[in-house]
Design a protein around this motif. Structure first.
Motif, PDB file in Angstrom:
ATOM      1  N   THR A  93       0.808  -1.219   0.000  1.00  0.00           N
ATOM      2  CA  THR A  93       0.000   0.000   0.000  1.00  0.00           C
ATOM      3  C   THR A  93       0.844   1.275   0.000  1.00  0.00           C
ATOM      4  O   THR A  93       0.288   2.370  -0.130  1.00  0.00           O
TER       5      THR A  93
ATOM      6  N   GLY B 146       0.133   6.046   0.344  1.00  0.00           N
ATOM      7  CA  GLY B 146       0.072   5.052   1.394  1.00  0.00           C
ATOM      8  C   GLY B 146       1.378   5.018   2.152  1.00  0.00           C
ATOM      9  O   GLY B 146       2.355   5.649   1.765  1.00  0.00           O
TER      10      GLY B 146
ATOM     11  N   SER C 160      -3.906   3.655   5.283  1.00  0.00           N
ATOM     12  CA  SER C 160      -2.482   3.439   5.033  1.00  0.00           C
ATOM     13  C   SER C 160      -1.744   4.748   5.236  1.00  0.00           C
ATOM     14  O   SER C 160      -2.050   5.758   4.609  1.00  0.00           O
TER      15      SER C 160
ATOM     16  N   LEU D  33      -8.093   2.948   1.895  1.00  0.00           N
ATOM     17  CA  LEU D  33      -8.194   2.043   0.754  1.00  0.00           C
ATOM     18  C   LEU D  33      -9.340   1.062   0.946  1.00  0.00           C
ATOM     19  O   LEU D  33      -9.641   0.658   2.076  1.00  0.00           O
TER      20      LEU D  33
END
Length: 80
Positions: A26, A40, A59, A73
């Motif tokens: 991520t 992320g 993230s 996410l």
């Protein structure tokens, strides 16, 4: 079972033997639905949440040397 790591990876583990069955990094740049730049980073703090077949995870966690970021996410099997 799902678990996030300080390295930015979100992993799914088989509940019977603990093997990793899915892994996504991520810690990258993302195009967002509202056009705001997002990145992320480390996965620490709140864990992944599964609702209606979709896995949600935040993230980016800069505390104690983690990788900063600012993205929520959502992952699903069918991509919706």
């Amino acid at each position: 079972m799902f678990s996030g790591g300080l390295d930015g990876h979100l992993r799914a583990y088989a509940s019977d033997d603990g093997d990793i069955i899915w892994d996504v990094d991520t810690a990258q740049k993302y195009d967002t639905v509202n056009g705001v730049p997002a990145n992320g980073g480390s996965l620490d703090g709140p864990g992944p949440v599964v609702v209606g077949g979709t896995v949600f995870v935040n993230s980016g966690y800069a505390f104690v040397g983690g990788m900063p970021g600012n993205v929520l996410l959502a992952f699903s099997v069918d991509g919706r």
